[in-house]
Write an enzyme that holds these catalytic residues in place. Structure first.
Site, PDB file in Angstrom:
ATOM      1  CB  CYS A   1       0.536   7.192   4.454  1.00 49.82           C
ATOM      2  SG  CYS A   1      -0.829   7.735   5.572  1.00 49.82           S
TER       3      CYS A   1
HETATM    4  O1  LIG Z   1      -0.590   9.304   2.689  1.00 46.88           O
HETATM    5  S1  LIG Z   1      -2.115   9.652   2.808  1.00 46.88           S
HETATM    6  O2  LIG Z   1      -2.868   8.570   2.281  1.00 46.88           O
HETATM    7  O3  LIG Z   1      -2.352  10.194   4.599  1.00 46.88           O
HETATM    8  S2  LIG Z   1      -2.821  11.357   2.181  1.00 46.88           S
END
Ligand SMILES: O=S(=O)([O-])[S-]
Length: 101
Positions: free
Chosen positions: A63
């Site tokens: 992510c």
């Molecule tokens: O992408 S995140 O959830 O680590 S901010």
């Protein structure tokens, strides 16, 4: 659910591994890792079976900084997926995977 970049890189060398971007559609559209498919972290429990019915298939998650991929990893592991790796942050992975495919 620690980030394990080395395990991610080695899993991605296996042909049956699946690289999954768990960020939003907007973030994905701005740039994603080569070969990644996108399933938002809040949708992954509902959608994983359609892309990975085999629970032993290596799943590599990333992510923006590793938090959402950790959440997704937890839910997949609770569902019985046995080889789920939190690869962490897109910006860290990008230089490592740019030459892939
Ligand atoms: O992408 S995140 O959830 O680590 S901010």
């Amino acid at each position: 659910s620690e980030i394990d970049q080395a395990a991610a890189i080695s899993a991605l060398q296996q042909s049956d591994s699946l690289l999954i971007d768990v960020r939003s559609a907007e973030e994905f559209a701005d740039g994603a890792l080569p070969g990644a498919i996108r399933i938002g972290h809040e949708d992954i429990a509902a959608q994983i079976a359609s892309v990975a019915p085999d629970k032993d298939r290596p799943l590599v998650l990333y992510c923006r900084s590793g938090r959402r991929s950790a959440l997704a990893q937890q839910s997949l592991e609770q569902m019985g997926y046995s080889r789920v790796i939190n690869a962490g942050a897109y910006d860290d992975l990008r230089p490592l995977l740019e030459n892939r495919e």
